[in-house]
Design a protein around this motif. Sequence first.
Motif, PDB file in Angstrom:
ATOM      1  N   ALA A  76     -39.451  17.331   5.007  1.00  0.00           N
ATOM      2  CA  ALA A  76     -39.302  18.341   6.072  1.00  0.00           C
ATOM      3  C   ALA A  76     -38.040  18.079   6.892  1.00  0.00           C
ATOM      4  CB  ALA A  76     -40.534  18.327   6.975  1.00  0.00           C
ATOM      5  N   GLU A  77     -37.754  16.821   7.145  1.00  0.00           N
ATOM      6  CA  GLU A  77     -36.533  16.493   7.913  1.00  0.00           C
ATOM      7  C   GLU A  77     -35.265  16.842   7.120  1.00  0.00           C
ATOM      8  OE1 GLU A  77     -38.166  12.785  10.699  1.00  0.00           O
ATOM      9  OE2 GLU A  77     -37.534  12.384   8.637  1.00  0.00           O
ATOM     10  N   ILE A  78     -35.302  16.588   5.817  1.00  0.00           N
ATOM     11  CA  ILE A  78     -34.129  16.914   4.987  1.00  0.00           C
ATOM     12  C   ILE A  78     -33.962  18.440   4.906  1.00  0.00           C
ATOM     13  CG2 ILE A  78     -33.061  16.670   2.709  1.00  0.00           C
ATOM     14  CD1 ILE A  78     -34.642  13.997   2.431  1.00  0.00           C
ATOM     15  N   ASP A  79     -35.086  19.139   4.724  1.00  0.00           N
ATOM     16  CA  ASP A  79     -35.042  20.618   4.727  1.00  0.00           C
ATOM     17  C   ASP A  79     -34.362  21.110   6.007  1.00  0.00           C
ATOM     18  OD1 ASP A  79     -36.412  20.742   2.347  1.00  0.00           O
ATOM     19  OD2 ASP A  79     -38.253  21.618   3.179  1.00  0.00           O
ATOM     20  N   GLN A  80     -34.800  20.543   7.137  1.00  0.00           N
ATOM     21  CA  GLN A  80     -34.283  20.999   8.430  1.00  0.00           C
ATOM     22  C   GLN A  80     -32.791  20.675   8.574  1.00  0.00           C
ATOM     23  OE1 GLN A  80     -36.105  23.049  10.372  1.00  0.00           O
ATOM     24  NE2 GLN A  80     -34.132  23.356  11.389  1.00  0.00           N
ATOM     25  N   ALA A  81     -32.398  19.492   8.108  1.00  0.00           N
ATOM     26  CA  ALA A  81     -30.984  19.112   8.177  1.00  0.00           C
ATOM     27  C   ALA A  81     -30.134  20.124   7.399  1.00  0.00           C
ATOM     28  CB  ALA A  81     -30.794  17.704   7.603  1.00  0.00           C
TER      29      ALA A  81
ATOM     30  N   TRP B 217     -23.930  17.139   8.766  1.00  0.00           N
ATOM     31  CA  TRP B 217     -25.085  16.360   9.249  1.00  0.00           C
ATOM     32  C   TRP B 217     -24.971  14.969   8.626  1.00  0.00           C
ATOM     33  CZ3 TRP B 217     -29.162  13.515   7.574  1.00  0.00           C
ATOM     34  CH2 TRP B 217     -30.304  13.427   8.374  1.00  0.00           C
TER      35      TRP B 217
ATOM     36  N   GLY C  22     -28.706  11.737  10.774  1.00  0.00           N
ATOM     37  CA  GLY C  22     -29.575  12.198  11.857  1.00  0.00           C
ATOM     38  C   GLY C  22     -28.948  13.140  12.857  1.00  0.00           C
TER      39      GLY C  22
ATOM     40  N   ASP D 297     -29.946  23.308   9.353  1.00  0.00           N
ATOM     41  CA  ASP D 297     -29.088  23.125  10.538  1.00  0.00           C
ATOM     42  C   ASP D 297     -27.615  23.187  10.166  1.00  0.00           C
ATOM     43  OD1 ASP D 297     -31.363  22.848  12.019  1.00  0.00           O
ATOM     44  OD2 ASP D 297     -31.195  20.668  12.316  1.00  0.00           O
TER      45      ASP D 297
ATOM     46  N   SER E  50     -35.022  19.062  -1.823  1.00  0.00           N
ATOM     47  CA  SER E  50     -35.206  17.878  -0.962  1.00  0.00           C
ATOM     48  C   SER E  50     -36.140  16.875  -1.642  1.00  0.00           C
ATOM     49  CB  SER E  50     -35.783  18.293   0.400  1.00  0.00           C
ATOM     50  OG  SER E  50     -34.885  19.172   1.044  1.00  0.00           O
TER      51      SER E  50
ATOM     52  N   TYR F  83     -35.790   9.595   5.549  1.00  0.00           N
ATOM     53  CA  TYR F  83     -36.146  10.898   6.128  1.00  0.00           C
ATOM     54  C   TYR F  83     -37.194  11.549   5.232  1.00  0.00           C
ATOM     55  CZ  TYR F  83     -31.879  10.097   8.738  1.00  0.00           C
ATOM     56  OH  TYR F  83     -30.923   9.524   9.534  1.00  0.00           O
ATOM     57  N   THR F  84     -38.014  12.389   5.856  1.00  0.00           N
ATOM     58  CA  THR F  84     -39.042  13.096   5.096  1.00  0.00           C
ATOM     59  C   THR F  84     -38.449  14.358   4.461  1.00  0.00           C
ATOM     60  OG1 THR F  84     -39.652  14.457   6.986  1.00  0.00           O
ATOM     61  CG2 THR F  84     -40.826  12.352   6.748  1.00  0.00           C
TER      62      THR F  84
END
Length: 298
Positions: free
Chosen positions: A78-83, A15, A18, A86, A59, A75-76
């Motif tokens: 939550a976005e880092i967690d999701q990355a 990742w 983005g 993923d 994160s 990035y927030t």
Amino acid sequence: MADLIPFHDRDGFIWMDGALVPWRNANVHILTHGLHYASSVFEGERAYDGEIFKLTEHSERLIASARILDFTIPYTVAEIDQACRDVVAANKLSDCYVRPVAWRGSEQMGVSAQNSKIHLAVAAWDWGSYFPMEQRLKGIRITNAVYRRPDPACAPSRAKAAGLYMICTLEKHRAERMGYSDALMLDWKGRVAECTGANIFFVKDGVIHTPTADCFLNGITRRTVIELAKKRGIQVIERDIMPDELASFSECFITGTAAEVTPVSEIGEHKYKPAKVTETLLNDYMELVKPKKRVAAE
Ligand code: PMP
């Protein structure tokens, strides 16, 4: 070792800024500020059965480390967690190591880099096997480091910043050349601090003693193990520990995302015997990191 495939010569997905990109395309330019001036922060996480342990805490720490280095990751949490999730999923990993890293880009070359772009990438790779319990309980051998953890007035010691690892790599290499697994670093005041990538704990008369994390990383594993010990009714004392006390402890272990709870059998001339407290916390930690769904299914 199977691990010897170079990291640049692997397949999968990383990742980066983005999006998931093919592993081999996740590159930076040679004139990257992070490479020249260590304007880089990172995390080390571990997934057990596909689930990253304490992901959000990692994160959050990544964002906090960047703030300490005077940059803002775009990035927030939550976005880092999701990355991170993923990346684990895209590479079909189950028990693995996860490495988020944020750095200043290549827009400006010089000490000042006010307008450089902040990048974020997350990679993950297989990291399954750990030693069987009997082998682990034999403990690792540690030597004494020469470099010391710096005075917080001299370095941003609360950040998990790439630059702070310069002396860790030097000491780890020196230890390995001498046949040891790691090196014990003192701090700038001469107190016992930590190892090159893990925090340290000692046991005396059933009580745990660990250095106060006032000039080195207060590890997520460190804090978890302190909680686990307290749950067991084991007293934990965070205090200044001087090297001349090393002879008075009976058990010693180190903690970290990668190290988990690793028993220590030797620090220089001092010998330790991993026993009840170490074994209990090692077992409790391994139980805790198991994802709930797997525990429920057993
Ligand atoms: N100290 C250092 C220098 C480390 O690199 C690490 C590993 N991140 C730790 C302590 C332990 O931190 P954690 O338990 O959060 O992995």
